[in-house]
Design a protein around this motif. Structure first.
Motif, short mmCIF file in Angstrom:
data_model
loop_
_atom_site.label_atom_id
_atom_site.label_comp_id
_atom_site.label_asym_id
_atom_site.label_seq_id
_atom_site.Cartn_x
_atom_site.Cartn_y
_atom_site.Cartn_z
N ASN A 136 10.13 0.91 -64.44
CA ASN A 136 11.42 0.40 -64.92
C ASN A 136 12.10 1.43 -65.80
O ASN A 136 12.73 1.10 -66.79
N LYS A 137 11.96 2.67 -65.46
CA LYS A 137 12.52 3.79 -66.22
C LYS A 137 13.45 4.58 -65.32
O LYS A 137 13.48 4.38 -64.12
N ASN A 161 13.26 5.61 -61.54
CA ASN A 161 12.35 4.49 -61.30
C ASN A 161 11.37 4.75 -60.17
O ASN A 161 10.53 3.92 -59.87
#
Length: 166
Positions: free
Chosen positions: A79-80, A83
């Motif tokens: 979730n970065k 992704n």
């Protein structure tokens, strides 16, 4: 000219090519393991495969670098930004490991993209790798070991842009 606006533009440019994050020509086993440990702390490993097609578990990766020669391809989701990451390692001896992290601009959340967060991510990777050199570039950029003098697809490097905490 390298500045924050040009970096953001080049990272988000949906030109059909991917972006690569590279370090010095080679890192050591500690650096390669550091990268895996950092990624495992924030992303989920969804696949790790040797060049021979052997699937590997996360816990097996550090010892896998003792095999020589070797290649390792990994895929990470999270979730970065980005992704989705593909990370490739290749080595003849464990003390000299080539590492490249690859993502596509589509794997960056364009509406919420924060350059500072991305730069902090690269800074953590550089720290984990133990390398003093880093390059973020377009895929297949025509460059020699991050040569930014020719402006040949290198978005930024240790030669022209200082990362936070580096």
């Amino acid at each position: 000219m390298i500045n924050r606006d040009s970096i953001t533009h080049d990272l988000l440019d949906r030109d059909g090519s991917c972006r690569d994050i590279n370090f010095g020509e080679r890192i050591n086993k500690t650096g390669a393991t550091g990268i895996i440990d950092f990624l495992a702390s924030e992303w989920t490993l969804t696949q790790a495969m040797s060049g021979d097609g052997e699937e590997l578990a996360l816990l097996a990766l550090p010892k896998f670098f003792d095999r020589a020669p070797g290649t390792l391809s990994t895929i990470w989701h999270g979730n970065k930004d980005p992704n989705y990451l593909q990370v490739f390692f290749s080595w003849s001896v464990p003390a000299e490991i080539f590492c490249e992290l690859t993502f596509f601009p589509e794997h960056l959340n364009e509406t919420q993209f924060m350059l500072e967060d991305f730069l902090a991510f690269v800074s953590k990777l550089v720290c984990a790798s133990g390398s003093s050199e880093y390059y973020v570039r377009y895929e297949n950029a025509s460059w020699r070991h991050g040569d930014v003098k020719t402006n040949a697809g290198v978005i930024f490097s240790h030669e022209n842009f200082m990362l936070p905490n580096s």
